[in-house]
Scaffold this active site. Structure first.
Site, PDB file in Angstrom:
ATOM      1  CG  ASN A  58      -1.902   1.131   1.264  1.00  0.00           C
ATOM      2  OD1 ASN A  58      -1.864   2.007   0.396  1.00  0.00           O
ATOM      3  ND2 ASN A  58      -2.777   1.145   2.253  1.00  0.00           N
ATOM      4  CB  CYS A 116      -2.481   5.162   3.193  1.00  0.00           C
ATOM      5  SG  CYS A 116      -3.607   5.782   4.471  1.00  0.00           S
ATOM      6  N   GLY A 176     -12.484  -0.518  -6.986  1.00  0.00           N
ATOM      7  CA  GLY A 176     -13.130   0.795  -6.864  1.00  0.00           C
ATOM      8  C   GLY A 176     -14.609   0.677  -7.178  1.00  0.00           C
ATOM      9  N   GLY A 177     -15.431   0.542  -6.148  1.00  0.00           N
ATOM     10  CA  GLY A 177     -16.888   0.590  -6.317  1.00  0.00           C
ATOM     11  C   GLY A 177     -17.518  -0.621  -6.964  1.00  0.00           C
TER      12      GLY A 177
END
Ligand code: DHB
Length: 334
Positions: free
Chosen positions: A139, A142, A255-256
């Protein structure tokens, strides 16, 4: 509804997914940070059915995260500022990894750090505990760290340095990238050159929410990261554009995504695998449901090997009988 290419009443769909050196049974994963530290979801379904389970980002050491409130539900989206709270890799491996192993999950561990050295430490700590762990997701994006650190993946140089620091772990690495920059392609290229198998995109979109009646920010951390259906077009476009620019790159799209149709669209845009995140908050079985819907959709569209559709959108849909089947499905929607 006509189901094309049915043989003996069955239409089998090959869901096998190749992410460079990582082979998975299917392309559906959880998204980091959206379903606890690991094994919690096994209370709802068999985690071994997913392509992989991506756990909440964990760092070398315990980290308290940001003050509350940490979540703000918005129309079609969710804003969060958790601040990467976590127990550190040692405690995580003791308290959560055994449950994941027991559930038969193919685990992808998301790691983070405030400095390049902290990423190296996190991967060193993980290196001794790799049983059941199939990959690392780094990651580098962030949005909620207040420390001096910028978002690493806003810089190709910083991203390269982080991936090089993690590379000695010797298992497949994916870099999770930020959509909040114009240089996604350069950053993705740097990650792959430095040794990543591929990239996960997108992380959350920078946002903020203010309560006008109290003139206060909705999140204790100030701004936050936006996720959920509202960001799906942003994710889709980012994946589409990166795949067109670097056709050989391996992308995990996130994403979504909350349905099989969303998942297929993301794969047509160029993702070889997909993650389900915010949808899990309202429906803990969402990742497994998406896998079922995606499989059924492939059968209806006559897609016998799902990996064939990756990046197909620029060319248009010419899959067996797809046009006829699609018009049937659109009629059903009306
Ligand atoms: C957090 C981390 C993320 O990578 C993200 O996209 C959103 C929130 C966090 O822990 O605050």
């Amino acid at each position: 509804m006509r189901i094309p290419n049915r043989k003996n009443g069955q239409f089998s769909v090959d869901l096998e997914t190749n992410l460079a050196s990582l082979k998975l049974d299917n392309p559906v994963m959880t998204a980091a940070g959206t379903s606890g530290h690991g094994a919690e979801l096994s209370a709802f379904f068999d985690l071994s059915k997913l392509g992989a389970v991506v756990v909440k980002s964990v760092s070398a050491y315990p980290w308290p995260g940001n003050p509350g409130p940490r979540l703000a539900p918005l129309a079609g989206a969710m804003l969060n500022s958790v601040g990467l709270a976590g127990p550190g890799i040692g405690a995580w491996a003791k308290d959560y990894l055994p449950g994941l192993r027991q559930a038969g999950a193919k685990t992808i561990v998301s790691i983070w750090g405030k400095t390049v050295e902290e990423y190296a430490e996190a991967s060193e700590l993980l290196a001794g505990r790799l049983d059941g762990i199939v990959a690392v997701e780094v990651n580098v994006s962030c949005p909620n760290l207040k420390a001096k650190s910028e978002i690493f993946s806003h810089s190709a140089r910083a991203t390269r340095a982080v991936i090089e620091a993690v590379r000695p772990i010797g298992i497949p690495i994916f870099a999770k990238l930020s959509p909040n920059t114009h240089s996604v392609a350069e950053v993705a290229e740097a990650a792959v050159e430095a040794g990543a198998c591929g990239v996960t995109m997108i992380n959350t979109v920078l946002g903020m929410s203010i309560d006008p009646l109290t003139a206060s920010l909705d999140l204790g951390g100030g701004g936050g990261g936006l996720s959920g259906p509202a960001i799906r077009p942003i994710a889709l476009r980012a994946v589409y554009e990166l795949k067109r620019r670097i056709p050989e790159i391996v992308i995990i799209g996130v994403g979504g995504i909350s349905s099989g149709r969303d998942a297929l669209a993301m794969m047509l845009a160029g993702a070889s695998a997909i993650q389900v995140g915010t949808a899990t908050f309202s429906d803990p079985k969402a990742p497994l449901r998406v896998l079922g819907e995606l499989t059924e959709l492939c059968a209806r569209l006559g897609i016998s090997r799902l990996s064939d559709v990756v990046g197909y959108a620029p060319k248009g849909m010419k899959i067996t009988s797809a046009v006829e089947t699609l018009s049937d499905m659109k009629a059903e929607d009306r």
